[in-house]
Design a protein around this motif. Structure first.
Motif, mmCIF file in Angstrom:
data_model
loop_
_atom_site.group_PDB
_atom_site.id
_atom_site.type_symbol
_atom_site.label_atom_id
_atom_site.label_comp_id
_atom_site.label_asym_id
_atom_site.label_seq_id
_atom_site.Cartn_x
_atom_site.Cartn_y
_atom_site.Cartn_z
ATOM 1 N N ARG A 177 0.789 -0.687 -0.169
ATOM 2 C CA ARG A 177 0.114 -0.230 0.165
ATOM 3 C C ARG A 177 0.737 1.194 -0.101
ATOM 4 N N LEU A 178 0.781 2.441 -0.716
ATOM 5 C CA LEU A 178 1.061 3.518 -1.231
ATOM 6 C C LEU A 178 0.798 4.234 -0.307
ATOM 7 N N MET A 179 0.657 5.324 0.374
ATOM 8 C CA MET A 179 0.485 6.638 0.917
ATOM 9 C C MET A 179 1.288 8.036 0.644
ATOM 10 N N TYR A 180 0.309 9.058 -0.334
ATOM 11 C CA TYR A 180 1.131 10.175 -0.104
ATOM 12 C C TYR A 180 0.564 11.106 1.132
ATOM 13 N N LEU A 181 1.243 11.875 1.459
ATOM 14 C CA LEU A 181 0.200 12.357 3.022
ATOM 15 C C LEU A 181 1.536 13.583 2.796
ATOM 16 N N GLY A 204 -7.172 -4.618 -3.302
ATOM 17 C CA GLY A 204 -7.387 -5.461 -2.506
ATOM 18 C C GLY A 204 -6.692 -5.849 -0.658
ATOM 19 N N TYR A 205 -5.269 -5.640 -1.481
ATOM 20 C CA TYR A 205 -4.647 -5.885 -0.439
ATOM 21 C C TYR A 205 -4.582 -5.127 1.327
ATOM 22 N N ARG A 206 -4.675 -5.159 2.164
ATOM 23 C CA ARG A 206 -4.726 -4.912 3.994
ATOM 24 C C ARG A 206 -4.285 -5.389 4.928
ATOM 25 N N PRO A 207 -3.418 -4.236 5.171
ATOM 26 C CA PRO A 207 -2.109 -4.674 6.130
ATOM 27 C C PRO A 207 -2.121 -5.674 6.994
ATOM 28 N N SER A 208 -1.495 -6.190 7.246
ATOM 29 C CA SER A 208 -1.805 -7.251 8.627
ATOM 30 C C SER A 208 -0.946 -6.492 9.490
ATOM 31 N N PRO A 209 -1.367 -6.826 10.888
ATOM 32 C CA PRO A 209 -0.056 -5.734 12.414
ATOM 33 C C PRO A 209 0.817 -5.921 11.750
ATOM 34 N N GLN A 210 1.252 -7.542 11.387
ATOM 35 C CA GLN A 210 3.042 -7.079 11.549
ATOM 36 C C GLN A 210 3.703 -5.961 10.266
ATOM 37 N N ALA A 211 2.830 -5.829 9.394
ATOM 38 C CA ALA A 211 3.503 -5.081 8.334
ATOM 39 C C ALA A 211 4.445 -3.969 8.724
ATOM 40 N N VAL A 212 5.319 -3.791 7.388
ATOM 41 C CA VAL A 212 6.777 -2.864 8.140
ATOM 42 C C VAL A 212 6.243 -1.093 7.129
ATOM 43 N N THR A 213 6.605 0.206 7.450
ATOM 44 C CA THR A 213 6.318 1.214 6.825
ATOM 45 C C THR A 213 7.027 1.929 6.928
ATOM 46 N N TYR A 214 7.938 2.109 5.070
ATOM 47 C CA TYR A 214 8.630 2.702 5.094
ATOM 48 C C TYR A 214 8.111 4.600 4.560
ATOM 49 N N SER A 217 10.620 11.005 2.469
ATOM 50 C CA SER A 217 10.146 12.732 2.364
ATOM 51 C C SER A 217 11.050 12.828 1.406
ATOM 52 N N TYR A 218 9.950 14.120 0.323
ATOM 53 C CA TYR A 218 10.893 14.453 -0.449
ATOM 54 C C TYR A 218 10.867 16.074 -0.341
ATOM 55 N N ASP A 219 11.114 16.514 0.538
ATOM 56 C CA ASP A 219 11.053 18.055 0.738
ATOM 57 C C ASP A 219 11.912 18.179 2.194
ATOM 58 N N MET A 220 13.009 19.035 2.683
ATOM 59 C CA MET A 220 13.936 19.100 3.436
ATOM 60 C C MET A 220 13.684 19.434 5.043
ATOM 61 N N HIS A 221 11.821 19.577 4.729
ATOM 62 C CA HIS A 221 11.674 19.950 6.216
ATOM 63 C C HIS A 221 10.690 18.665 6.419
ATOM 64 N N GLY A 222 10.327 18.213 5.323
ATOM 65 C CA GLY A 222 9.466 16.528 6.197
ATOM 66 C C GLY A 222 8.194 16.894 5.870
ATOM 67 N N HIS A 223 7.980 17.685 5.309
ATOM 68 C CA HIS A 223 6.303 18.033 4.807
ATOM 69 C C HIS A 223 5.657 17.135 4.585
ATOM 70 N N TRP A 224 6.775 16.799 2.628
ATOM 71 C CA TRP A 224 5.861 16.421 1.724
ATOM 72 C C TRP A 224 6.130 15.010 2.538
ATOM 73 N N ASN A 225 5.446 13.298 2.010
ATOM 74 C CA ASN A 225 6.007 12.086 2.304
ATOM 75 C C ASN A 225 5.268 11.735 1.542
ATOM 76 N N TYR A 226 6.525 9.811 1.136
ATOM 77 C CA TYR A 226 5.552 8.605 0.568
ATOM 78 C C TYR A 226 5.962 8.220 1.951
ATOM 79 N N LEU A 227 4.312 7.249 1.773
ATOM 80 C CA LEU A 227 4.446 5.998 2.979
ATOM 81 C C LEU A 227 3.881 4.648 2.428
ATOM 82 N N LEU A 228 5.537 3.802 2.167
ATOM 83 C CA LEU A 228 5.241 2.500 1.534
ATOM 84 C C LEU A 228 4.749 1.500 3.139
ATOM 85 N N ILE A 229 3.327 0.406 2.868
ATOM 86 C CA ILE A 229 3.202 -0.320 3.756
ATOM 87 C C ILE A 229 3.507 -1.630 3.229
#
Length: 500
Positions: A177-181, A204-214, A217-229
């Motif tokens: 799962r990929l999220m844009y935050l 249809g993918y639903r992350p399990s409790p053991q899923a890992v998040t990566y 952040s593409y800006d210097m202040h960490g405001h814009w993030n891609y979140l990969l699960i």
């Protein structure tokens, strides 16, 4: 100095344990290294996907002439002098198209501290001095974002497509799962917020409790993030290590089997050595007894005038004859064992009736037995014949009869049966003796082996009789089987191929 077997076994076990422990330690460290590398590869895949997404936007500018802008990046320093390398990316409208130009120029500047900076229309970002190329590259990419995002916002769908391709390249085809935050806070920092701008990934993918998040952040202040699960990468790492794990398991298995075979060989050698020692002791006793008796009888005839008494003379001569016959039998079996192992050993088979060989043996064993012996013989049909070496067939039957008499408490009751079974001559010798324990049956045909009887040695022997029976039966192309119940007796069955 001969090292005791238990010390050899201990050294082998310690060596094998050391090999296993080192192999486990090495594989564990390799797994950890591979897992760390996998996580670095995932983060690098996110960074490369972000970079390639910017390249896609640059190419789109070629088809979009509505904006004219300039982005200039100045970086560089060395240990001797300060310098500035300026890379300029300029979008200039030319008629119906947009021209994208990239060039580089050098400018010396020794009057101030070297620095790196990115300047764009309405944006300027200063790069601090970095200790590694990776850090400088990361900030450079973030600086490019600051300029490119003024021209065109990031395309999340393109990033997802590029990321999927990068993950496949490093061997990850698992659902994700990929999220844009967008993260931020109020001016006075009284509260913070996180907005989810877009979500993509495997349907249809639903992350399990053991899923890992990566997170990336593409800006210097960490405001814009891609979140990969993703689900944990342990199975992926193990799959990549499948070849090494299989080879290691195979090596360990071979080592284990080799050491096991070594221990087994040493144990068998020890057992053989013990049996050989027992055989030497037994055969020495067996050989000395008839020699001593025959010597005493002959001495009485020569030195005590026993030869003048016909009755005594006949008695002593009979004793000498019996003991010499016994001695001859012992020597014959030992020589038979020696001949059996020679390459020049040959059988001389012929066709004869079992009656003509077995009947005299029955009479001999009845006469020499030191206990009452009832031996019956049944042959079906009466004209049944056997094709075998007469001498060795006689010795096989004699050994079986001798064992049946020796191991029968009190009166020996023995039944001998000869019959035909689908082209096989079948000889069965059944007694009602003490029987053989089930766990000892598989050893009774081993050379020098005797069934343990504790400290009792009522029955003399040297462990060659049944070995001889099995070896010579197999030389004839036949088989030997045994069935026995402790306290109920034993039955030995010999099968020989009949002559057509």
């Amino acid at each position: 100095m001969k090292l005791p077997l238990k010390y050899i076994a201990l050294l082998v076990i310690l060596s094998l344990t050391g090999v296993f422990a080192y192999q486990a330690y090495w594989l564990t460290n390799l797994y950890r290294t591979q897992r760390s590398q996998m996580e670095r590869n995932i983060r690098e895949a996110m960074r490369m996907s972000d970079y390639n997404e910017m390249i896609v936007r640059v190419r789109r500018l070629q088809n979009d002439s509505s904006v004219q802008t300039e982005v200039t990046v100045s970086t560089g320093y060395d240990n001797e002098r300060a310098f500035t390398k300026t890379h300029t990316i300029r979008s200039v409208r030319q008629g119906d198209s947009t021209r994208i130009s990239i060039w580089e120029r050098d400018a010396s500047d020794t009057a101030r501290t070297p620095q790196a900076a990115l300047q764009a229309n309405m944006a300027s970002i200063l790069f601090e001095k970095k200790n590694s190329t990776a850090e400088l590259a990361s900030n450079f990419q973030q600086g490019l974002h600051a300029g490119m995002d003024l021209l065109n916002e990031p395309d999340f769908a393109v990033f997802d497509s590029l990321l999927r391709r990068e993950l496949h390249r490093i061997g990850i085809d698992a659902p994700y799962r990929l999220m844009y935050l967008h993260r931020g806070s109020s001016v006075d920092s009284s509260y913070t917020f996180t907005d989810t701008l877009a979500v993509e990934g495997t349907a249809g993918y639903r992350p399990s409790p053991q899923a890992v998040t990566y997170s990336y952040s593409y800006d210097m202040h960490g405001h814009w993030n891609y979140l990969l699960i993703l689900e944990p990468t342990e199975s992926l790492v193990l799959a990549q290590m499948a070849g090494i794990l299989t080879a290691s398991a195979l090596i360990l298995a071979i080592l284990g089997l080799s050491f096991g075979f070594l221990i087994r060989t040493l144990l068998r050698q020890k057992t053989l050595e013990e049996m050989t020692s027992d055989f030497t002791n037994n055969i020495t006793h067996e050989l000395k007894t008839p020699i001593a008796v025959a010597y005493a009888a002959s001495d009485a005839l020569l030195n005590f005038d026993s030869g003048t008494d016909p009755a005594k003379r006949a008695r002593y001569l009979r004793i000498c004859q019996e003991q010499l016959r016994r001695l001859s039998g012992l020597v014959e079996q030992i020589l038979g064992m020696s001949m059996e192992r020679r390459k020049t050993f040959r059988l001389h088979p012929e066709t004869f009736t079992p009656q003509e060989v077995i009947a005299p043996l029955i009479e001999q064993h009845k006469l020499k037995a030191d206990k009452p012996a009832g031996i019956t013989l049944r042959i079906e049909p009466e004209n049944l014949t056997v094709y075998a070496d007469r001498t060795h067939f006689s010795n096989i039957v004699s050994n079986l009869l001798d064992n049946s008499v020796k191991y029968s408490p009190g009166e020996a009751q023995i039944d001998i049966t000869c019959r035909e079974d689908n082209g096989w001559f079948v000889l069965s010798v059944r007694d009602q003796g003490i029987g053989i324990p089930h766990d000892k049956l598989r050893h009774i045909f081993d050379k020098f082996y005797r069934v343990p009887t504790g400290n009792l040695h009522d029955t003399k022997g040297y462990g060659l009789g049944l070995y001889y029976v099995k070896a010579l039966t197999e030389k004839h192309g036949g088989t030997v089987e045994v069935r026995s119940e402790p306290g109920r007796g034993s039955e030995f069955t010999i099968k020989l191929r009949m002559k057509n």
